[in-house]
Design an enzyme around this catalytic site. Sequence first.
Site, PDB file in Angstrom:
ATOM      1  CD  GLU A   1      -4.743   9.451  10.826  1.00 35.84           C
ATOM      2  OE1 GLU A   1      -3.852   8.514  11.312  1.00 35.84           O
ATOM      3  OE2 GLU A   1      -5.171   9.919  10.130  1.00 35.84           O
TER       4      GLU A   1
ATOM      5  CE  LYS B   1      -2.829   2.589   3.092  1.00 37.92           C
ATOM      6  NZ  LYS B   1      -3.599   2.694   4.460  1.00 37.92           N
TER       7      LYS B   1
END
Length: 463
Positions: free
Chosen positions: A269, A220
């Site tokens: 986050e 990824k």
Amino acid sequence: MIHTETATVDEIIGQAISVAKQTDEPQLVSAVDHIEPIDPFLFYAGAEVLKDTRLFWKSADGDFVMAGVGTAATLTPSIDERFKDIQHQWKELMDRTHWFDSFEQKGTGPVAMGGFSFDPAKETTGLWSSFETSQLVIPNYLLTKVKGECYFTINCLVYPDDHMEQLKFQWEDTKNKLLKQRNYGFIAPEILQQEEIKTEKWKQLVKQATEDIEAGLMEKVVLAREMRLKFDENVNVSQVLQHLDDTQTNSYIFSFESGDAHFVGATPERLVKVENQQLLSTCLAGTIPRGKTKEEDVRLGQELLQDEKNLEEHDFVVQMIRGAIESCGENVEIPEAPVLYPLKNLQHLFTPVTARLKDGHTLLDIVERLHPTPAIGGLPRQVAMEYIKKHEPLDRGWYAGPVGWLDSNQNGEFAVAIRSALIKNDQASLFSGCGVVKDSDPDMEYQETAIKFTPMLGVLGGA
């Protein structure tokens, strides 16, 4: 650190001047006072009268806010060992600190606020010229609101030839200016130009990345892009912060000023929080829009909870966080499955990770191990970082880097600087990214990044 509750402020200053003369080294004096409640956003706006550096931080929990003005000291490390260097510089400064505080609340006294670039090894451009690759500032004047109570900290470097009465007069005069009640009326600037940078090249890069992943180069990679805005007048950062607070629930609201630029955002986050040795990190990876109706919202949330790509991406991050936390923490606890984390425009998959910080470890040890998470870098970490450095047509600067604060009692918190913008006078650069895996579609990833521009674009007057 010399910390006393019985000495007077005069004695603390006198002691600091005396030590400065003996050692020929400046000493930091930090004095904390409990004050009447004041709105931190209005404090930040009013601090513009000083024409000095301003800093702002509001926790996603909503019960903790700091607004800083001026620079008592700056920590700027080397590139190679930046987290360790910052920790070393911070310890050295604390060894030269004379602290007057009978309240001992988190985020008061000597507090360092700032951040780290995403990748200090990547060649920078003029876009981020006002910011060091890593920089923490101890503000001269700091308003802290915690549990509904307000505290005012004065941090000042004291030199051998300083005079006590002159320092006290200067501090009191500045404090009065900063705490003066003012009324503000903000008019949002108009966007004259809105441009997405290298869109087709970015889509081609996504396609190339999927092929490279399919070929086994990596699992990824997170690819980011930029949008640029031009306004009819300078952007009022105070207004932007207030609008972010009004519209972006469950998010960290932050602004770090350096030179002529402000790095501003509302990120959901968390990277890591440490308070009283208790450690909390969170995984926030996997994204879908909010619904226009309650039924659509529920349907989209369930779709996200069952989406294979997003669940896989989320688990990548959870396992990475587990490894980082276990190296510095004990009694680690992680739920078996993620839940939904709703924001105004988006909803995410969310998993909390809790532990107790092991003796001998610090908040910055955890930050170093966690950054970059797979949610903003990729897997394997180093391969993805090299891929981004080589191919991504963007100078990320502090975007997607750790931003936050730490205090002298080992408390602190860092978040991942997404949903953010770099504002310079009448211009702004907005940043957005998405995770690319083997079955990613360039057009769909483009749409995801477009949605992620929305929080910042909306408060800046865009649609």
